[in-house]
Motif scaffolding. Structure first.
Motif, PDB file in Angstrom:
ATOM      1  N   TRP A 159       0.812  -1.215   0.000  1.00 10.98           N
ATOM      2  CA  TRP A 159       0.000   0.000   0.000  1.00 10.98           C
ATOM      3  C   TRP A 159       0.847   1.267   0.000  1.00 10.98           C
ATOM      4  O   TRP A 159       0.315   2.372  -0.212  1.00 10.98           O
ATOM      5  CB  TRP A 159      -0.934   0.008   1.215  1.00 10.98           C
ATOM      6  N   ILE A 160       2.149   1.150   0.265  1.00 12.95           N
ATOM      7  CA  ILE A 160       3.003   2.344   0.314  1.00 12.95           C
ATOM      8  C   ILE A 160       2.903   3.101  -1.006  1.00 12.95           C
ATOM      9  O   ILE A 160       2.973   2.516  -2.083  1.00 12.95           O
ATOM     10  CB  ILE A 160       4.456   1.963   0.666  1.00 12.95           C
ATOM     11  N   GLY A 161       2.701   4.401  -0.892  1.00 10.86           N
ATOM     12  CA  GLY A 161       2.536   5.265  -2.067  1.00 10.86           C
ATOM     13  C   GLY A 161       1.089   5.541  -2.428  1.00 10.86           C
ATOM     14  O   GLY A 161       0.807   6.438  -3.215  1.00 10.86           O
ATOM     15  N   THR A 162       0.145   4.774  -1.869  1.00  8.55           N
ATOM     16  CA  THR A 162      -1.267   5.039  -2.121  1.00  8.55           C
ATOM     17  C   THR A 162      -1.594   6.432  -1.578  1.00  8.55           C
ATOM     18  O   THR A 162      -1.291   6.735  -0.429  1.00  8.55           O
ATOM     19  CB  THR A 162      -2.151   3.982  -1.431  1.00  8.55           C
ATOM     20  N   PRO A 163      -2.188   7.302  -2.397  1.00 11.68           N
ATOM     21  CA  PRO A 163      -2.482   8.664  -1.933  1.00 11.68           C
ATOM     22  C   PRO A 163      -3.461   8.674  -0.762  1.00 11.68           C
ATOM     23  O   PRO A 163      -4.298   7.780  -0.624  1.00 11.68           O
ATOM     24  CB  PRO A 163      -3.131   9.335  -3.154  1.00 11.68           C
ATOM     25  N   TYR A 164      -3.341   9.711   0.067  1.00 13.05           N
ATOM     26  CA  TYR A 164      -4.277   9.880   1.169  1.00 13.05           C
ATOM     27  C   TYR A 164      -5.610  10.373   0.619  1.00 13.05           C
ATOM     28  O   TYR A 164      -5.662  11.354  -0.116  1.00 13.05           O
ATOM     29  CB  TYR A 164      -3.747  10.888   2.199  1.00 13.05           C
ATOM     30  N   ARG A 165      -6.685   9.675   0.967  1.00  7.84           N
ATOM     31  CA  ARG A 165      -8.044  10.084   0.606  1.00  7.84           C
ATOM     32  C   ARG A 165      -8.946   9.753   1.777  1.00  7.84           C
ATOM     33  O   ARG A 165      -9.059   8.592   2.183  1.00  7.84           O
ATOM     34  CB  ARG A 165      -8.571   9.341  -0.629  1.00  7.84           C
ATOM     35  N   HIS A 166      -9.593  10.767   2.329  1.00  4.23           N
ATOM     36  CA  HIS A 166     -10.508  10.565   3.445  1.00  4.23           C
ATOM     37  C   HIS A 166     -11.575   9.549   3.058  1.00  4.23           C
ATOM     38  O   HIS A 166     -12.179   9.650   1.991  1.00  4.23           O
ATOM     39  CB  HIS A 166     -11.147  11.904   3.832  1.00  4.23           C
ATOM     40  N   GLY A 190      -3.588   1.863  -4.118  1.00  3.50           N
ATOM     41  CA  GLY A 190      -3.155   2.549  -5.327  1.00  3.50           C
ATOM     42  C   GLY A 190      -4.037   3.703  -5.734  1.00  3.50           C
ATOM     43  O   GLY A 190      -3.629   4.547  -6.523  1.00  3.50           O
ATOM     44  N   VAL A 191      -5.250   3.762  -5.218  1.00  2.00           N
ATOM     45  CA  VAL A 191      -6.204   4.826  -5.571  1.00  2.00           C
ATOM     46  C   VAL A 191      -6.292   5.858  -4.456  1.00  2.00           C
ATOM     47  O   VAL A 191      -6.160   7.051  -4.691  1.00  2.00           O
ATOM     48  CB  VAL A 191      -7.597   4.241  -5.883  1.00  2.00           C
ATOM     49  N   GLY A 192      -6.535   5.407  -3.224  1.00  2.00           N
ATOM     50  CA  GLY A 192      -6.602   6.331  -2.107  1.00  2.00           C
ATOM     51  C   GLY A 192      -7.147   5.676  -0.858  1.00  2.00           C
ATOM     52  O   GLY A 192      -8.004   4.790  -0.933  1.00  2.00           O
ATOM     53  N   GLN A 216      -2.439  14.472   4.003  1.00  2.00           N
ATOM     54  CA  GLN A 216      -1.740  15.403   3.119  1.00  2.00           C
ATOM     55  C   GLN A 216      -0.517  14.766   2.472  1.00  2.00           C
ATOM     56  O   GLN A 216       0.353  15.475   1.979  1.00  2.00           O
ATOM     57  CB  GLN A 216      -1.354  16.688   3.846  1.00  2.00           C
ATOM     58  N   ALA A 217      -0.442  13.443   2.495  1.00  2.00           N
ATOM     59  CA  ALA A 217       0.683  12.764   1.853  1.00  2.00           C
ATOM     60  C   ALA A 217       0.196  11.475   1.198  1.00  2.00           C
ATOM     61  O   ALA A 217      -0.511  11.529   0.212  1.00  2.00           O
ATOM     62  CB  ALA A 217       1.788  12.490   2.878  1.00  2.00           C
ATOM     63  N   ALA A 218       0.560  10.355   1.784  1.00  2.00           N
ATOM     64  CA  ALA A 218       0.234   9.054   1.215  1.00  2.00           C
ATOM     65  C   ALA A 218       0.476   8.000   2.280  1.00  2.00           C
ATOM     66  O   ALA A 218       0.796   8.321   3.425  1.00  2.00           O
ATOM     67  CB  ALA A 218       1.136   8.789  -0.001  1.00  2.00           C
ATOM     68  N   VAL A 219       0.339   6.740   1.894  1.00  2.00           N
ATOM     69  CA  VAL A 219       0.735   5.657   2.787  1.00  2.00           C
ATOM     70  C   VAL A 219       2.258   5.626   2.778  1.00  2.00           C
ATOM     71  O   VAL A 219       2.875   5.546   1.712  1.00  2.00           O
ATOM     72  CB  VAL A 219       0.141   4.301   2.347  1.00  2.00           C
ATOM     73  N   ILE A 220       2.830   5.752   3.974  1.00  2.00           N
ATOM     74  CA  ILE A 220       4.282   5.836   4.101  1.00  2.00           C
ATOM     75  C   ILE A 220       4.763   4.982   5.265  1.00  2.00           C
ATOM     76  O   ILE A 220       3.992   4.591   6.132  1.00  2.00           O
ATOM     77  CB  ILE A 220       4.753   7.296   4.330  1.00  2.00           C
ATOM     78  N   ARG A 221       6.050   4.728   5.262  1.00  2.00           N
ATOM     79  CA  ARG A 221       6.715   4.110   6.410  1.00  2.00           C
ATOM     80  C   ARG A 221       7.325   5.261   7.200  1.00  2.00           C
ATOM     81  O   ARG A 221       8.026   6.089   6.637  1.00  2.00           O
ATOM     82  CB  ARG A 221       7.801   3.147   5.961  1.00  2.00           C
ATOM     83  N   SER A 222       7.028   5.313   8.490  1.00  2.00           N
ATOM     84  CA  SER A 222       7.538   6.383   9.354  1.00  2.00           C
ATOM     85  C   SER A 222       8.351   5.798  10.489  1.00  2.00           C
ATOM     86  O   SER A 222       8.122   4.666  10.918  1.00  2.00           O
ATOM     87  CB  SER A 222       6.384   7.185   9.964  1.00  2.00           C
TER      88      SER A 222
END
Length: 145
Positions: free
Chosen positions: A15-22, A28-30, A119-125
């Motif tokens: 899922w990393i890189g999937t855009p953030y969408r409420h 891949g979509v949000g 305001q970003a995406a799925v990320i590793r933090s």
């Protein structure tokens, strides 16, 4: 077959890189943080454990009820604390003490987690002290029979 934790981490990494969408929950979509968890659950178990009603971005500030913790406790097993946490465990975060917990992520290692970052995406933090002190609960996905 790998354990449930390794499987959860492997799916979360896809899922990393999937855009953030409420309210989104499509790889891949949000997605938002709940959508990420819902998507991982669907991939592992075949369907979501319950329907999710629409929710506003400020639902935790307005509702007062611990909906995220209640759902996690209903569908997953509680973990005593970070000393007992394993990769693949679900982390629930509370941003402010007076409000309900409202963020979720997947533990990857003692130092990192994957989450949908607004305001970003799925990320590793990095699981830095500012994130660690906001952990309101840790839950383990159920095993596969």
């Amino acid at each position: 077959m790998t354990g449930i934790g390794e499987w959860v981490v492997a799916v979360a990494e896809e899922w990393i890189g999937t855009p953030y969408r409420h309210q989104g929950a499509v790889k891949g979509v949000g997605c938002d943080c709940l959508g990420l968890v819902r998507g991982i659950w669907r991939e592992i178990y075949g369907s979501e454990p319950e329907a999710v009603a629409p929710y506003a971005p400020d639902w935790a500030e307005r509702g007062g009820r611990e909906r995220l913790i209640e759902a996690a406790a209903h569908h997953c097993s509680p973990v005593a604390g970070m000393d007992e946490a394993r990769p693949g465990d679900l982390l629930i975060f509370r941003f402010r003490p007076q409000f309900a917990a409202k963020h979720a992520g997947i533990l990857v290692s003692p130092e990192t987690f994957i989450h949908a970052y607004e305001q970003a995406a799925v990320i590793r933090s990095a699981l830095v002290p500012s994130w660690r002190r906001r952990i309101a609960g840790i839950y383990r996905f159920p095993g596969i029979p």
